[in-house]
Design an enzyme around this catalytic site. Structure first.
Site, PDB file in Angstrom:
ATOM      1  N   THR A   1       2.935  47.071  58.775  1.00 24.42           N
ATOM      2  CA  THR A   1       2.856  46.533  60.145  1.00 24.42           C
ATOM      3  C   THR A   1       1.607  47.150  60.786  1.00 24.42           C
ATOM      4  O   THR A   1       1.707  47.994  61.654  1.00 24.42           O
ATOM      5  CB  THR A   1       4.111  46.901  60.967  1.00 24.42           C
ATOM      6  OG1 THR A   1       4.352  48.314  60.847  1.00 24.42           O
ATOM      7  CG2 THR A   1       5.328  46.161  60.493  1.00 24.42           C
TER       8      THR A   1
ATOM      9  N   LYS B   1      11.994  55.960  64.815  1.00 24.43           N
ATOM     10  CA  LYS B   1      10.778  56.103  64.023  1.00 24.43           C
ATOM     11  C   LYS B   1       9.547  56.301  64.904  1.00 24.43           C
ATOM     12  O   LYS B   1       8.764  57.231  64.699  1.00 24.43           O
ATOM     13  CB  LYS B   1      10.608  54.861  63.133  1.00 24.43           C
ATOM     14  CG  LYS B   1       9.328  54.835  62.327  1.00 24.43           C
ATOM     15  CD  LYS B   1       9.234  56.047  61.418  1.00 24.43           C
ATOM     16  CE  LYS B   1       7.842  56.218  60.840  1.00 24.43           C
ATOM     17  NZ  LYS B   1       7.565  55.362  59.713  1.00 24.43           N
TER      18      LYS B   1
ATOM     19  N   PHE C   1       2.795  71.210  62.484  1.00 25.01           N
ATOM     20  CA  PHE C   1       2.060  70.215  63.275  1.00 25.01           C
ATOM     21  C   PHE C   1       1.406  70.837  64.508  1.00 25.01           C
ATOM     22  O   PHE C   1       1.262  70.196  65.552  1.00 25.01           O
ATOM     23  CB  PHE C   1       2.942  69.012  63.639  1.00 25.01           C
ATOM     24  CG  PHE C   1       2.918  68.000  62.532  1.00 25.01           C
ATOM     25  CD1 PHE C   1       3.492  68.289  61.311  1.00 25.01           C
ATOM     26  CD2 PHE C   1       2.278  66.785  62.687  1.00 25.01           C
ATOM     27  CE1 PHE C   1       3.423  67.391  60.261  1.00 25.01           C
ATOM     28  CE2 PHE C   1       2.208  65.870  61.647  1.00 25.01           C
ATOM     29  CZ  PHE C   1       2.791  66.184  60.430  1.00 25.01           C
TER      30      PHE C   1
ATOM     31  N   ALA D   1      -4.758  73.032  64.737  1.00 28.32           N
ATOM     32  CA  ALA D   1      -5.871  72.403  65.462  1.00 28.32           C
ATOM     33  C   ALA D   1      -7.007  72.081  64.509  1.00 28.32           C
ATOM     34  O   ALA D   1      -7.237  72.787  63.535  1.00 28.32           O
ATOM     35  CB  ALA D   1      -6.367  73.342  66.556  1.00 28.32           C
TER      36      ALA D   1
ATOM     37  N   GLY E   1      -5.135  61.083  61.537  1.00 25.78           N
ATOM     38  CA  GLY E   1      -5.563  59.724  61.179  1.00 25.78           C
ATOM     39  C   GLY E   1      -4.452  59.140  60.327  1.00 25.78           C
ATOM     40  O   GLY E   1      -3.301  59.531  60.455  1.00 25.78           O
TER      41      GLY E   1
ATOM     42  N   CYS F   1      -0.279  55.611  59.875  1.00 22.81           N
ATOM     43  CA  CYS F   1       0.928  55.620  60.709  1.00 22.81           C
ATOM     44  C   CYS F   1       0.686  56.127  62.130  1.00 22.81           C
ATOM     45  O   CYS F   1       0.805  55.351  63.080  1.00 22.81           O
ATOM     46  CB  CYS F   1       2.012  56.462  60.062  1.00 22.81           C
ATOM     47  SG  CYS F   1       2.642  55.710  58.551  1.00 22.81           S
TER      48      CYS F   1
END
Ligand code: UDX
Length: 445
Positions: free
Chosen positions: A95, A216, A261, A264, A269, A272
């Protein structure tokens, strides 16, 4: 052919054999089901049938071969075969961002459903969406199915797999989310499909369609926000002389924040996070809830500013004009352990410098064939040393382990100038500086 060991007579089809679908098909066969994978691209099907995974995904090819051998797994370009021959149909098509807008392009999902209907879905079968879709899609597809294929149910079962860990994320997921209609049998069927995964202790969250769709995008929006948060702190660190890597470490010890996560660098990219946060804003705006996710525009902007900042810093370090300068770029994939270059920050920086007049030599351990197709005007090297030969600046833009292990002393003799920008904050500054390099990083003094 090896012996077929079918653990459950449910037959499964997987529509779309990209990163998600190929992995899902292989893993469903690994769980002991008879599986047929379908794609419109005959070359993908030829490769998969021959036991070759047409993209880089550690561990997948071995599992593909094992399951082809077992006779449980096959591939076809015929959606009709899948429609008529399976009981559970997983939709795993892409998608992507719609050309010219922020919304998701639903044409592949719609084509999969219409192909299944045309192929003669059997009453009692279940269609399961895994693709990331705008809220409201499942309800729309369920209505379409009930009109065109009575007796066929729909469920939404979003995937959370990370490239590079796709097999593990599929066989040992953090959680399973089942979006189902009330009073149907979809939940029971999904429990059968994932029986061994659930027995291993995986939590299952059963919800309605819009919640499943939102889980999601909410997860990806949160991850993107966390990365952009620390990259925003990196901008402030650059203005104050602080060090974002130490800042990140210090706040990560607060277990409410955590360290994952929170790295830095050049930012996110891939296929998703960027398109999902844009599609989420587009859909929320259509639903009148745009203000609730307006901050995602800033998350996107912070992320893209890291690319601009890297180009500006490189230009400054090259004396204000990159014309005729040689730039070595280490990394092309959007992240290590992947050959995926969709919305790759590394290639965005490389191409911006090329357009500004630099000669840019790119090296990546896996993504060069893909990069070459999309960015034919960049120059490609066979290894990091070749890329760096004669370079006026070295840019480290995707954090492959082999770059972290590079010996800066070994590059000293071959570069034109010992200047490096560590766009991922994973090189060892002390080691590079000790070798005489002018070391720069994002968010660090
Ligand atoms: C992501 C989600 O993690 C996954 O759950 C979802 O199903 C699909 O999208 P993926 O695109 O494979 O998976 O990549 P991911 O590992 O999440 O990394 C995304 C990007 O963020 C990469 O470009 C990576 O380099 C970057 N990143 C990640 C950072 O810049 N900093 C971090 O701290 C973490």
């Amino acid at each position: 052919m090896g012996a077929t060991t079918i653990v459950d007579p449910l037959r499964i089809s997987v529509i779309g054999t990209g990163y998600l679908g190929a992995t899902h098909a292989v893993c469903m066969a690994e769980l002991g089901f008879e599986v047929i994978g379908v794609d419109v691209d005959p070359s993908k099907i030829e490769h998969l049938t021959a036991g070759e995974v047409p993209f880089f995904e550690p561990g997948l090819e071995e599992l593909l071969r094992k399951n082809l051998e077992s006779g449980r797994l096959s591939f076809t370009t015929s959606l009709a075969d899948a429609a008529a021959g399976a009981d559970v149909h997983f939709i795993c098509v892409g998608t992507p961002q719609h050309p010219g807008s922020n919304s998701a392009d639903m044409r592949y999902v719609d084509a999969a459903v219409s192909g299944l209907i045309a192929g003669g879905l059997r009453p009692g079968s279940l269609v399961v969406g895994k693709s990331t879709v705008p809220a409201g899609t499942a309800a729309r597809l369920a209505a379409w199915l009930s009109e065109q294929a009575p007796g066929v149910e729909l469920a939404w079962n979003p995937e959370f797999l990370r490239e590079g860990f796709a097999v593990d994320d599929t066989l040992r997921p953090d959680r399973l989310v089942f979006g189902v209609a009330p009073d149907g049998t979809a939940e029971a069927t999904l429990h059968r499909v994932y029986a061994s995964v659930i027995d291993a202790g995986t939590p299952v969250v059963v919800v309605d369609y819009p919640t499943a769709e939102l889980v999601k995008v909410a997860a990806n929006a949160f991850l993107a926000t966390k990365i952009s948060f620390i990259n925003a702190m990196a901008e402030v660190c650059e203005a104050t002389g602080a060090d974002v890597t130490h800042l990140s470490k210090a706040i990560s010890y607060d277990t409410r924040i955590g360290g994952r996560f929170l790295h830095a660098g050049l930012g996110f990219g891939g296929g998703c996070l960027p398109k999902d946060i844009r599609a989420f804003q587009a859909r929320a705006t259509e639903l009148g809830a745009g203000q609730a996710v307006a901050f995602l525009a800033e998350v996107d902007a912070i992320n893209l500013r890291r690319r601009t900042r890297t180009v500006t810093l490189a230009t400054e370090l090259l004396g204000g004009d990159v014309t005729g300068k040689k730039v070595a770029v280490l990394g092309a994939a959007f992240k290590p352990n992947s050959d995926d270059i969709r919305d790759s920050p590394a290639l965005a920086v490389a191409d911006a410098l090329r357009r500004a007049g630099a000669t840019v030599a790119v090296y990546d351990p896996a993504a060069i064939p893909n990069a070459r197709r999309t960015y034919p005007d960049l120059t490609y090297a066979d290894n990091a040393v070749d890329a760096a030969t004669g370079a006026h600046i070295v840019l480290h833009l995707t954090e492959w382990t082999e770059f972290r292990e590079l010996d800066p002393n070994a590059l000293t003799a071959i570069v034109a100038a010992r200047t490096v920008i560590d766009g991922r904050n994973t090189l060892n500054p002390a080691q590079w500086r000790a070798a005489g390099w002018d070391y720069h990083a994002l968010g660090r003094p």
